[in-house]
Scaffold this motif. Structure first.
Motif, PDB file in Angstrom:
ATOM      1  N   SER A  13       0.773  -1.417  -0.211  1.00  4.80           N
ATOM      2  CA  SER A  13       0.081  -0.101   0.065  1.00  4.80           C
ATOM      3  C   SER A  13       0.887   1.209  -0.066  1.00  4.80           C
ATOM      4  O   SER A  13       1.999   1.012   0.224  1.00  4.80           O
ATOM      5  CB  SER A  13      -0.783  -0.130   1.130  1.00  4.80           C
ATOM      6  OG  SER A  13      -0.121   0.046   2.311  1.00  4.80           O
ATOM      7  N   GLY A  32      -0.060  -3.275  -9.347  1.00  2.74           N
ATOM      8  CA  GLY A  32      -1.355  -2.373  -9.627  1.00  2.74           C
ATOM      9  C   GLY A  32      -2.519  -3.028  -9.215  1.00  2.74           C
ATOM     10  O   GLY A  32      -2.566  -4.256  -8.537  1.00  2.74           O
ATOM     11  N   GLU A  33      -3.713  -2.878  -9.687  1.00  4.57           N
ATOM     12  CA  GLU A  33      -5.034  -3.535  -9.563  1.00  4.57           C
ATOM     13  C   GLU A  33      -5.445  -4.949 -10.290  1.00  4.57           C
ATOM     14  O   GLU A  33      -6.190  -5.391 -10.264  1.00  4.57           O
ATOM     15  CB  GLU A  33      -6.067  -2.294  -9.662  1.00  4.57           C
ATOM     16  CG  GLU A  33      -5.997  -1.429  -8.284  1.00  4.57           C
ATOM     17  CD  GLU A  33      -7.121  -0.450  -8.602  1.00  4.57           C
ATOM     18  OE1 GLU A  33      -7.271   0.147  -9.658  1.00  4.57           O
ATOM     19  OE2 GLU A  33      -7.572   0.166  -7.424  1.00  4.57           O
ATOM     20  N   LYS A  42      -3.545  -5.337  -0.943  1.00  3.13           N
ATOM     21  CA  LYS A  42      -4.253  -4.039  -1.174  1.00  3.13           C
ATOM     22  C   LYS A  42      -4.106  -3.556  -2.480  1.00  3.13           C
ATOM     23  O   LYS A  42      -5.128  -3.021  -3.292  1.00  3.13           O
ATOM     24  CB  LYS A  42      -3.954  -2.984  -0.032  1.00  3.13           C
ATOM     25  CG  LYS A  42      -4.377  -3.662   1.466  1.00  3.13           C
ATOM     26  CD  LYS A  42      -3.776  -2.616   2.339  1.00  3.13           C
ATOM     27  CE  LYS A  42      -4.057  -3.190   4.134  1.00  3.13           C
ATOM     28  NZ  LYS A  42      -3.260  -2.366   4.886  1.00  3.13           N
ATOM     29  N   ASN A  43      -2.725  -3.543  -2.805  1.00  2.00           N
ATOM     30  CA  ASN A  43      -2.407  -3.127  -4.116  1.00  2.00           C
ATOM     31  C   ASN A  43      -2.524  -1.657  -4.427  1.00  2.00           C
ATOM     32  O   ASN A  43      -3.223  -0.987  -3.692  1.00  2.00           O
ATOM     33  CB  ASN A  43      -3.038  -3.991  -5.276  1.00  2.00           C
ATOM     34  CG  ASN A  43      -2.436  -5.427  -5.392  1.00  2.00           C
ATOM     35  OD1 ASN A  43      -1.357  -5.591  -5.077  1.00  2.00           O
ATOM     36  ND2 ASN A  43      -3.262  -6.362  -5.632  1.00  2.00           N
ATOM     37  N   PHE A  44      -2.176  -1.003  -5.636  1.00  2.00           N
ATOM     38  CA  PHE A  44      -2.182   0.287  -5.544  1.00  2.00           C
ATOM     39  C   PHE A  44      -3.165   0.680  -6.722  1.00  2.00           C
ATOM     40  O   PHE A  44      -3.257   0.337  -7.922  1.00  2.00           O
ATOM     41  CB  PHE A  44      -0.757   0.856  -6.129  1.00  2.00           C
ATOM     42  CG  PHE A  44       0.202   0.745  -5.147  1.00  2.00           C
ATOM     43  CD1 PHE A  44       0.644   1.845  -4.839  1.00  2.00           C
ATOM     44  CD2 PHE A  44       0.608  -0.341  -4.279  1.00  2.00           C
ATOM     45  CE1 PHE A  44       1.658   2.105  -3.599  1.00  2.00           C
ATOM     46  CE2 PHE A  44       1.635  -0.262  -3.417  1.00  2.00           C
ATOM     47  CZ  PHE A  44       1.924   0.910  -2.978  1.00  2.00           C
ATOM     48  N   SER A  45      -3.930   1.723  -6.475  1.00  2.00           N
ATOM     49  CA  SER A  45      -4.825   2.413  -7.406  1.00  2.00           C
ATOM     50  C   SER A  45      -3.748   3.241  -8.318  1.00  2.00           C
ATOM     51  O   SER A  45      -2.612   3.559  -7.864  1.00  2.00           O
ATOM     52  CB  SER A  45      -5.846   3.426  -7.016  1.00  2.00           C
ATOM     53  OG  SER A  45      -5.098   4.511  -5.978  1.00  2.00           O
ATOM     54  N   ALA A  46      -4.128   3.846  -9.506  1.00  2.00           N
ATOM     55  CA  ALA A  46      -3.238   4.767 -10.092  1.00  2.00           C
ATOM     56  C   ALA A  46      -2.867   5.788  -9.379  1.00  2.00           C
ATOM     57  O   ALA A  46      -1.859   6.319  -9.594  1.00  2.00           O
ATOM     58  CB  ALA A  46      -4.178   5.149 -11.540  1.00  2.00           C
ATOM     59  N   ASP A  48      -2.637   6.301  -6.030  1.00  2.00           N
ATOM     60  CA  ASP A  48      -1.563   5.716  -5.193  1.00  2.00           C
ATOM     61  C   ASP A  48      -0.564   5.559  -5.633  1.00  2.00           C
ATOM     62  O   ASP A  48       0.748   5.938  -4.995  1.00  2.00           O
ATOM     63  CB  ASP A  48      -2.403   4.717  -4.183  1.00  2.00           C
ATOM     64  CG  ASP A  48      -3.167   5.069  -3.185  1.00  2.00           C
ATOM     65  OD1 ASP A  48      -3.456   6.380  -2.950  1.00  2.00           O
ATOM     66  OD2 ASP A  48      -3.724   4.269  -2.664  1.00  2.00           O
ATOM     67  N   TYR A  82      -3.329  -1.214 -19.907  1.00  2.00           N
ATOM     68  CA  TYR A  82      -2.557  -0.976 -18.355  1.00  2.00           C
ATOM     69  C   TYR A  82      -1.191  -0.499 -18.538  1.00  2.00           C
ATOM     70  O   TYR A  82      -0.738   0.373 -17.932  1.00  2.00           O
ATOM     71  CB  TYR A  82      -2.624  -2.251 -17.884  1.00  2.00           C
ATOM     72  CG  TYR A  82      -2.050  -2.248 -16.295  1.00  2.00           C
ATOM     73  CD1 TYR A  82      -2.531  -1.581 -15.365  1.00  2.00           C
ATOM     74  CD2 TYR A  82      -0.800  -3.331 -16.067  1.00  2.00           C
ATOM     75  CE1 TYR A  82      -1.809  -1.307 -13.998  1.00  2.00           C
ATOM     76  CE2 TYR A  82      -0.407  -3.176 -14.740  1.00  2.00           C
ATOM     77  CZ  TYR A  82      -0.889  -2.416 -13.826  1.00  2.00           C
ATOM     78  OH  TYR A  82      -0.158  -2.463 -12.572  1.00  2.00           O
TER      79      TYR A  82
END
Length: 411
Positions: A13, A32-33, A42-46, A48, A82
């Motif tokens: 995160s 990423g997601e 949790k991974n990262f949104s664009a 974040d 992506y």
């Protein structure tokens, strides 16, 4: 002249990425997601990811993005979009395992730096040479390699082709992580990022002619865990890792907490820095490294395949639980003019508790909690609600990005 390896740290995160950077990472790897092998992280949104890359780059730390699934036809069109989005965000490299995904990257982002994941089963120097000819800058060694095999690979590949190796964290029971067990038993494909970790489950035996009669295979009164490897830890073998020619020392754990990442990053950072001052400095601090690394969550330790094929001593037969000596309370996000610290609380603690301030420079400062205030400035006796914003008055000074923790038995 010896080359100082990169220290590569996982981040689940944005908070954990920032922790890794502050506590000494040279590089972090994130997902990423989509298209990574940690779908349950949790991974990262664009958004974040953009903030994390900016935060890291401002501090001269690199960011690598994993997209290391074994892709199906249905994945390729979305992967192209992506990778085009990632190009705009500007990570330093992509971690891939599938040749089709590599071809897709080359179509939309030809200049991207490519690292080949351990999922590609990189066990010999001709495999390294193959990926080098495809334009890869780095290849992640299979966990099944010994230091002797890595030295031999180093001797047969170009100097500019980098070797990355896992040196700490969970070991997978399947070859280079290519697990079929999760898909077979739970319908969740590990090679698509959905592993359910059935290797950690407790098993019994059923004899073919007696269906429905389950016979436990006892090691003790709690049963046996027949696929349950100990965790890898190479903190005591930094000289051997450097001598083997490894360019990047990789920590496993893209589903770990900020506390775990802070502890393991700080410990390996100090061990590496000490060794490059002198081997005597490194040896002199070995007890500190051992003590600090044992404060991370772990399943006992072994050295994996580095010194030969593991025997039964690398297996845990009686439980799948972690050793967990410390509880994470929160990370210091702000300090006001009265030295009150602001945190988003993670676990319960109380006024009067004795806690520990974990600092990036290696110090652990013992402190008492004098007062706890909620968001409205009202004093409260304890902190029972996860993610609650709190302001703390402590007996010792804490700074932004310090972590607060407490020994488990004191909670």
């Amino acid at each position: 002249m010896r080359k100082k390896p990169e220290l590569l740290i996982p981040a689940s995160s944005l908070e954990v990425l920032k922790t890794a950077v502050i506590f000494g990472a040279d590089a972090v790897y994130i997902g990423g997601e989509a298209y990574g092998l940690r779908a349950k992280a949790k991974n990262f949104s664009a958004g974040d990811m953009a903030e994390g890359i900016r935060f890291a780059h401002e501090r001269q730390v690199k960011v690598y993005v994993t997209a290391n699934i074994l892709a199906h036809n249905r994945d390729l069109e979305g992967a192209a979009r992506y990778f085009a989005e990632l190009k705009e965000l500007g990570p330093d490299a992509l971690i891939l395992s599938d040749p089709g995904m590599l071809m897709t990257v080359r179509e939309v982002w030809p200049e991207a730096e490519i690292h080949i994941s351990t999922q590609a089963n990189n066990t010999n120097y001709k495999t390294y040479l193959f990926w080098h000819r495809q334009g890869a800058k780095r290849v992640v060694s299979a966990r099944e390699l010994s230091l002797e095999e890595i030295r031999e690979i180093r001797a047969h590949i170009p100097k500019e082709l980098e070797i990355e190796s896992f040196i700490h964290g969970a070991m997978c029971i399947s070859y280079s992580g290519r697990c079929l067990l999760s898909s077979y038993l739970a319908g969740r494909d590990a090679n698509q990022g959905a592993c359910t970790h059935p290797c950690r489950w407790k098993y019994a035996v059923m004899e073919e002619s007696r269906p429905g009669e389950y016979m436990p295979v006892y090691e003790n009164d709690r049963g046996t865990f027949i696929f349950n490897s100990k965790d890898l830890c190479m903190i005591e073998y930094i000289p051997e890792l450097v001598e083997a020619g490894i360019d990047s020392l990789k920590i496993e754990g893209r589903m770990k907490t900020a506390l775990y990442v802070a502890a393991v990053t700080r410990t390996y950072r100090k061990a590496l820095d000490d060794y490059f001052i002198s081997e005597n400095a490194y040896r002199a601090n070995m007890e500190w490294y051992r003590a600090e690394i044992s404060k991370c969550t772990y399943r006992q330790f072994c050295t994996g395949f580095f010194f030969g094929k593991p025997d039964q001593s690398a297996q845990i037969y009686d439980a799948s639980t972690y050793v967990n000596e410390y509880v994470y309370l929160g990370i210091v996000e702000a300090v006001d003019e009265r030295d009150r610290v602001m945190i988003h609380q993670r676990n319960k603690f109380c006024k009067g508790d004795r806690i520990e301030i974990m600092k990036p420079d290696g110090r652990n400062v013992s402190a008492s909690v004098h007062r706890i205030l909620d968001e409205d400035g009202m004093e409260v006796p304890d902190a029972p609600h996860p993610r609650q914003v709190l302001y703390l008055e402590l007996s010792e000074r804490a700074d932004v990005y310090d972590l607060l923790r407490v020994e488990k038995q004191k909670v």
